[in-house]
Design an enzyme around this catalytic site. Structure first.
Site, mmCIF file in Angstrom:
data_model
loop_
_atom_site.group_PDB
_atom_site.id
_atom_site.type_symbol
_atom_site.label_atom_id
_atom_site.label_comp_id
_atom_site.label_asym_id
_atom_site.label_seq_id
_atom_site.Cartn_x
_atom_site.Cartn_y
_atom_site.Cartn_z
ATOM 1 N N ARG A 74 -11.319 -0.207 14.441
ATOM 2 C CA ARG A 74 -11.297 0.563 13.196
ATOM 3 C C ARG A 74 -12.330 -0.036 12.252
ATOM 4 O O ARG A 74 -13.375 0.542 12.024
ATOM 5 C CB ARG A 74 -9.900 0.552 12.564
ATOM 6 C CG ARG A 74 -8.831 1.263 13.347
ATOM 7 C CD ARG A 74 -7.572 1.504 12.521
ATOM 8 N NE ARG A 74 -7.095 0.306 11.842
ATOM 9 C CZ ARG A 74 -5.930 0.209 11.222
ATOM 10 N NH1 ARG A 74 -5.111 1.256 11.191
ATOM 11 N NH2 ARG A 74 -5.552 -0.907 10.633
ATOM 12 N N MET A 110 12.743 24.223 3.445
ATOM 13 C CA MET A 110 12.088 23.545 2.333
ATOM 14 C C MET A 110 13.047 22.706 1.497
ATOM 15 O O MET A 110 12.742 21.556 1.145
ATOM 16 C CB MET A 110 11.371 24.550 1.427
ATOM 17 C CG MET A 110 10.662 23.905 0.248
ATOM 18 S SD MET A 110 9.802 25.079 -0.822
ATOM 19 C CE MET A 110 8.373 25.461 0.185
ATOM 20 N N TYR A 153 16.199 29.274 10.000
ATOM 21 C CA TYR A 153 14.967 30.016 10.274
ATOM 22 C C TYR A 153 14.639 29.996 11.765
ATOM 23 O O TYR A 153 14.791 28.966 12.439
ATOM 24 C CB TYR A 153 13.796 29.399 9.513
ATOM 25 C CG TYR A 153 13.764 29.737 8.046
ATOM 26 C CD1 TYR A 153 13.665 31.055 7.612
ATOM 27 C CD2 TYR A 153 13.818 28.721 7.087
ATOM 28 C CE1 TYR A 153 13.623 31.359 6.259
ATOM 29 C CE2 TYR A 153 13.769 29.015 5.731
ATOM 30 C CZ TYR A 153 13.676 30.330 5.322
ATOM 31 O OH TYR A 153 13.636 30.629 3.981
ATOM 32 N N LYS A 157 0.834 -1.199 0.000
ATOM 33 C CA LYS A 157 0.000 0.000 0.000
ATOM 34 C C LYS A 157 0.872 1.253 0.000
ATOM 35 O O LYS A 157 2.082 1.187 0.243
ATOM 36 C CB LYS A 157 -0.942 -0.007 1.203
ATOM 37 C CG LYS A 157 -0.251 -0.034 2.550
ATOM 38 C CD LYS A 157 -1.255 -0.149 3.676
ATOM 39 C CE LYS A 157 -0.551 -0.216 5.030
ATOM 40 N NZ LYS A 157 -1.506 -0.275 6.147
#
Length: 363
Positions: free
Chosen positions: A130, A308, A260, A35
């Site tokens: 679930r 990024m 940053y 998956k």
């Protein structure tokens, strides 16, 4: 020249990990779980790496069709089953097995007019809460399925919530198995079992007809995020290595800050390496200072905030490091579970988050 970031998929490691899963399976047949585009590795590569599996299991109907188009002829299981009545004709056409976990799916099967019968996995909810029928409701669900002409073989399936924990405070595997056996007995006939995920395969001895390993096939461990037994200790090999290079170096003095938010402040004079990899490539932005990285084979750690397209590492004790030095973010030499643990996540997420812009090759 292209950006130096590249992911390498190791098909031989995929093959060895599958062999390890089969050795743990006690004679059960193996669904190799593919998956999420084979945990970020790619369906085509997974089909080759897991060619010896007895079947492939995933959740995406369109990806299952793609596997058939690529030439996979063995069984394919849709772990969440079908989502709409229109999926049933696709399943019949391409010979797909499907999980059945709710009354609505049974109703769709009962109303279907299909050219071929569909083999199903009847899912029992033994506490994960679930998907699936409770042990008290599973016999009635089985009776309804057995009366539907387009239903072929029926396998009984459950999923374990805490198989990776040695002593879970809630819902131990043994409790789930007691519920499973009770539901199984209520059906009144013997059905094939599909029980074990990677954790159950590696840590428990269960009798099953089918097993469904996922993360272990890709060289990670279910307990990796909690610092449990390492993949290497289980005899598993990394199947994805993410590598880049140092593209810049800064020499900064004590008191200077990096990145940053100026989150990192140098305690002394340090050498900062800039690596061509960031959160747009799938590296976790929340990875903290000290998250392990290899530079020219030497272990060091992140400093500053991941941006990024770049991240920064401490090169102060990597004497020979220079622009162009090799960087391993995870994979061979740098276990993905270690990186995930440092970043407060799991190896599954790192693999699946690999961005489409990252080139991929095979080894």
């Amino acid at each position: 020249m292209p950006r130096p970031l590249i992911a390498t998929i190791h098909l031989d490691a995929m093959q060895q990990n599958l062999a390890r899963a089969r050795a743990c399976a006690r004679g059960a047949r193996v669904w190799a779980v593919v998956k999420a585009n084979a945990y970020g590795h790619g369906l085509e590569r997974a089909m080759r790496g897991f060619a010896a599996a007895d079947g492939l299991a995933l959740v995406e109907v369109d990806y299952a069709v793609r596997l058939r188009e690529l030439g996979w002829t063995k069984p394919i299981l849709l772990l969440e089953g079908f989502f709409d009545a229109s999926d049933l004709s696709v399943m019949a056409q391409y010979g797909l097995n499907g999980s059945v976990h709710c009354e609505e799916q049974i109703a769709m099967l009962a109303a279907a007019r299909l050219p071929h019968a569909i083999d199903v996995h009847l899912k029992m909810n033994t506490g994960m809460n679930r998907l699936g029928f409770t042990p008290q409701a599973v016999a009635a669900a089985y009776a309804r399925l057995r009366a539907i002409p387009c239903v072929g073989t029926i396998t009984l399936m459950t999923h374990f919530a805490n198989a990776d924990e040695a002593a879970p405070t809630r819902l131990p595997l043994e409790q789930q198995m007691l519920r499973f056996v009770a539901g199984e007995a209520s059906i009144g006939t013997s059905l094939p079992r599909s029980l074990c995920n990677s954790a159950a395969l590696l840590l428990h001895q269960l009798d099953s007809d089918w097993v469904r390993p996922g993360i272990m096939l890709y060289g990670g461990t279910p307990s990796g995020a909690t610092g449990g037994t390492s993949a290497q200790a289980f005899g598993l090999l990394p199947t994805m290595t993410l590598r880049s290079s140092i593209i810049g170096i800064q020499e900064i003095a004590a008191g200077e800050v990096v990145g940053y938010g100026s989150r990192y402040e140098a305690a002394g004079n340090i050498k900062v390496g800039v690596v061509a990899c960031g959160y747009a490539d799938g590296y976790p932005r929340h990875a903290p200072e000290g998250t392990p990285v290899l530079v020219d084979g030497v272990r060091t750690g992140l400093i500053g905030r991941v941006s990024m397209d770049m991240l920064m590492v401490d090169l102060t004790h990597v004497a020979a490091a220079k622009v162009g030095s090799s960087v391993t973010l995870w994979g061979q030499g740098m276990p993905i579970d270690e990186v995930a643990l440092a970043a407060g996540t799991i190896g599954y997420e790192l693999m699946c988050a690999l961005a489409p812009r990252v080139p991929v090759n095979e080894a």
